[in-house]
Design an enzyme around this catalytic site. Structure first.
Site, mmCIF file in Angstrom:
data_model
loop_
_atom_site.group_PDB
_atom_site.id
_atom_site.type_symbol
_atom_site.label_atom_id
_atom_site.label_comp_id
_atom_site.label_asym_id
_atom_site.label_seq_id
_atom_site.Cartn_x
_atom_site.Cartn_y
_atom_site.Cartn_z
ATOM 1 N N VAL A 152 -26.794 3.943 -17.706
ATOM 2 C CA VAL A 152 -28.014 4.740 -17.751
ATOM 3 C C VAL A 152 -28.961 4.124 -16.734
ATOM 4 C CG1 VAL A 152 -29.985 5.475 -19.145
ATOM 5 C CG2 VAL A 152 -27.701 5.392 -20.166
ATOM 6 N N GLN A 189 -33.637 3.966 -19.428
ATOM 7 C CA GLN A 189 -33.036 3.153 -20.486
ATOM 8 C C GLN A 189 -33.981 2.982 -21.666
ATOM 9 O OE1 GLN A 189 -31.745 -0.513 -18.623
ATOM 10 N NE2 GLN A 189 -30.210 0.502 -17.358
ATOM 11 N N GLU A 235 -13.330 -0.543 -22.651
ATOM 12 C CA GLU A 235 -12.815 -1.676 -21.881
ATOM 13 C C GLU A 235 -13.902 -2.722 -21.676
ATOM 14 O OE1 GLU A 235 -10.876 -2.563 -17.436
ATOM 15 O OE2 GLU A 235 -11.363 -0.534 -18.076
#
Length: 466
Positions: free
Chosen positions: A256, A261, A288
C-alpha cells in the site's frame, strides 16, 4: 635594464630557496546514499518542490550503490527524486559543488539510479511535469482490460463475512493476469517502489502467466467531468496447480503506497483476495515470508473470521473448558493445545486458511475466550511457553528432542551454535553448563514475551472490531 647594486665588501646573506609544498588530497570517504538522497511521492506538478510533499522512506538506499553503499567523487552532493503517483514515472534532480576522483573513481549516478527506476526515470523535468496532464488517466486506462472484483459484503459462509462492515463505494480492486500485456506494463512501473519499500523483495517474472496482479484503486472526481482512478496499492499472487484438480493461491508481494497506509486499504485488499480464494474454491491461501506489519493485519483478519466459524467455536469451547478446570502448573504433563485435525481441515476447506496460519491464530483465539483473562493468565503464559519450547527443542521439550548449544566462534558470534538431535530418544551425553542453560532460558523467555505481546496486540484490535 636596471639592476640593484649590491656591495662587494659586505654582501648580504642569500635567502634560502623556498621549498615547494606538495599538497595531498584527502582520501575520498564517500557519502552514503541514505544521507544524500530524498524521495517524494507526488500526485500533481504543484507538489514537485513543495515543502509539504509526501516523503517516502526507503528500506535501504545504500544497497543500490557500490559494495559499501556509498557514492564517490562528489562534494556537496544532493539528489532529490520525485515519483508520480499518477503515471509512476520519476525524475531526479542532482546537484553538487564539484567532482574529483579521490582514489575510488566517480560514481555513475545516472546508471545507479536507472538500476532502481529503469525506464521510468525521465531525463527532462519538463517531460516529467507534463505527465501529470498527459497521463492523468493512465491507471484507469491500463486497468480497463482487467476484471473488477467485488468486496465480500457476504459470501454465505459463517465467519467469512467482511470485517470492515461495508465496502467503500469509491474503492475498486481489479485483477489482471500476467498474460495480459497491460499487467506487465503496469507492474514494470511499480517495480521501483517494490524495490524501495518492500524489504528483501525481487521483481516477479511478468512473462509467467501464473502471476496475477490485484490492483486497489480509488475513483476520484475531478473538477472536470473526467473520472481519474488513483492507485492505492497492489498485490502479486501466484496461482499453483494442486493435484488433482485444484489450485493454490500464494501471496508473493503486497504494497500500500505510503500516503494511504494505516487507513484500512491493505485490509480491504486482503478481504477481496480472501473472497476470491473462497468463491473459486482453491485449495488454500498462503503467504510467502510475511513481514511483521502485514502478518499483524492478516492475523487480525483471520482471527475474526475464525471466531464466527462453527467448527472452531466447538473446538475452542472444549479447550477453554479444560483450562478453566485447574492450574496447569499442578499437572505433571502439559498437553499440546492445538486445533483438532478435523477442525483444521474444515478451516482449510471453507475459509482457505492453511494449518500454519491457523496454529498462529489458535493461541489468540484461546486468549480471547478466557474471560476474565487475568484469572487464567499464568496458565495461558505456560501454554505459550510450552509451544515456544517445542518449536526450539522439539515436541518432547527435553533431552529426547532437538537441542541448541552455543559454541565459541570467531566468525559470527550471533550465529555461533550447534543443533543436534539425540538418538532413539535416549538421554544425551552433551550437557549444558550453568551459563549456557541460563542463556537458553533467557532466550526462551524473550521469545515468549515477544509472542505474548503479539497475541495481546492482535486480541485488542479484534475486540475493538467485534
Amino acid at each position: 635594464m636596471a639592476q640593484k647594486h649590491q656591495s662587494t665588501a659586505d654582501p648580504a646573506p642569500a635567502e634560502p630557496k623556498k621549498r615547494r609544498r606538495v599538497g595531498f588530497a584527502k582520501p575520498d570517504g564517500g557519502v552514503e546514499a541514505n544521507e544524500c538522497i530524498t524521495i517524494y511521492l507526488v500526485s500533481s506538478k504543484d507538489e514537485v518542490g513543495a515543502s509539504d510533499a509526501a516523503r517516502i522512506t526507503p528500506i535501504d538506499l545504500n544497497s543500490f550503490f557500490e559494495e559499501d553503499g556509498k557514492i564517490y567523487g562528489y562534494q556537496g552532493l544532493s539528489i532529490t527524486i520525485w515519483v508520480s503517483s499518477i503515471s509512476f514515472q520519476a525524475y531526479a534532480d542532482i546537484s553538487y559543488k564539484s567532482t574529483s576522483d579521490g582514489g575510488k573513481g566517480v560514481t555513475d549516478l545516472k546508471s545507479a539510479l536507472q538500476n532502481i527506476f529503469g525506464e521510468t526515470l525521465l531525463d527532462s523535468k519538463d517531460d516529467f511535469l507534463q505527465t501529470f496532464s498527459s497521463d492523468g488517466n493512465y491507471i484507469r486506462s491500463i486497468i480497463s482490460s482487467g476484471e473488477v472484483l467485488q468486496h465480500p459484503l457476504t459470501n454465505g459462509h459463517d465467519g467469512a463475512s467482511t470485517l470492515s462492515g461495508k465496502a467503500t463505494s469509491d474503492l475498486e480492486v481489479v485483477r489482471m493476469v500476467m498474460d495480459n500485456p497491460d499487467a506487465g506494463s503496469l507492474y514494470s512501473r511499480l517495480v521501483p517502489l517494490v524495490l524501495l519499500l518492500v524489504d528483501g523483495s525481487n521483481p516477479i517474472d511478468v512473462t509467467d502467466s501464473g502471476w496475477e496482479l490485484y490492483v486497489l484503486t480509488q475513483k476520484k472526481d475531478l473538477e472536470h467531468e473526467d473520472v481519474q482512478s488513483r492507485l492505492l496499492g497492489f498485490s502479486a499472487i501466484y496461482r499453483f496447480y494442486h493435484y488433482p484438480d485444484s489450485t493454490r493461491l500464494r501471496l508473493g508481494q503486497i504494497l500500500v503506497l505510503p500516503p494511504y497506509q494505516s487507513k484500512g486499504h491493505g485490509r480491504h485488499l486482503l478481504e477481496v483476495i480472501h473472497n476470491v480464494a473462497i468463491s473459486e474454491d482453491v485449495y488454500d491461501f498462503t503467504v510467502e515470508e510475511p513481514l511483521d506489519a502485514f502478518q499483524h493485519v492478516r492475523t487480525c483478519l483471520d482471527v475474526q473470521r475464525l471466531l464466527g466459524f462453527e467448527p472452531i467455536k466447538e473446538a475452542l469451547n472444549s479447550t477453554v473448558l479444560y483450562l478453566k478446570q485447574g492450574r496447569l502448573s499442578k499437572k505433571t504433563h502439559v498437553p499440546r493445545f492445538v486445533p483438532p485435525s478435523s477442525a483444521a481441515e474444515d478451516v482449510r476447506r471453507v475459509l482457505k486458511i492453511n494449518k500454519t496460519q491457523l496454529t498462529q491464530c489458535w493461541e489468540i483465539l484461546i486468549y480471547l475466550s478466557l474471560d476474565p483473562i487475568d484469572k487464567y493468565v499464568d496458565d495461558f503464559e505456560m501454554i505459550v511457553s510450552h509451544r515456544a519450547k517445542e518449536e526450539i527443542l522439539g515436541k518432547d521439550g527435553g533431552s529426547g528432542g532437538k537441542q541448541v548449544i552455543e559454541v565459541p566462534s570467531e566468525y559470527k558470534e550471533d550465529m555461533s551454535f550447534v543443533m543436534f538431535k539425540t538418538k532413539d530418544g535416549k538421554p544425551s551425553s552433551v550437557e549444558l553448563d550453568e551459563d549456557q542453560t541460563k542463556q537458553q532460558e533467557e532466550q526462551l523467555k524473550q521469545l515468549v514475551d515477544e509472542r505474548l505481546n503479539v497475541i495481546k496486540s492482535v486480541a485488542q484490535k479484534v475486540q475493538l472490531q467485534v
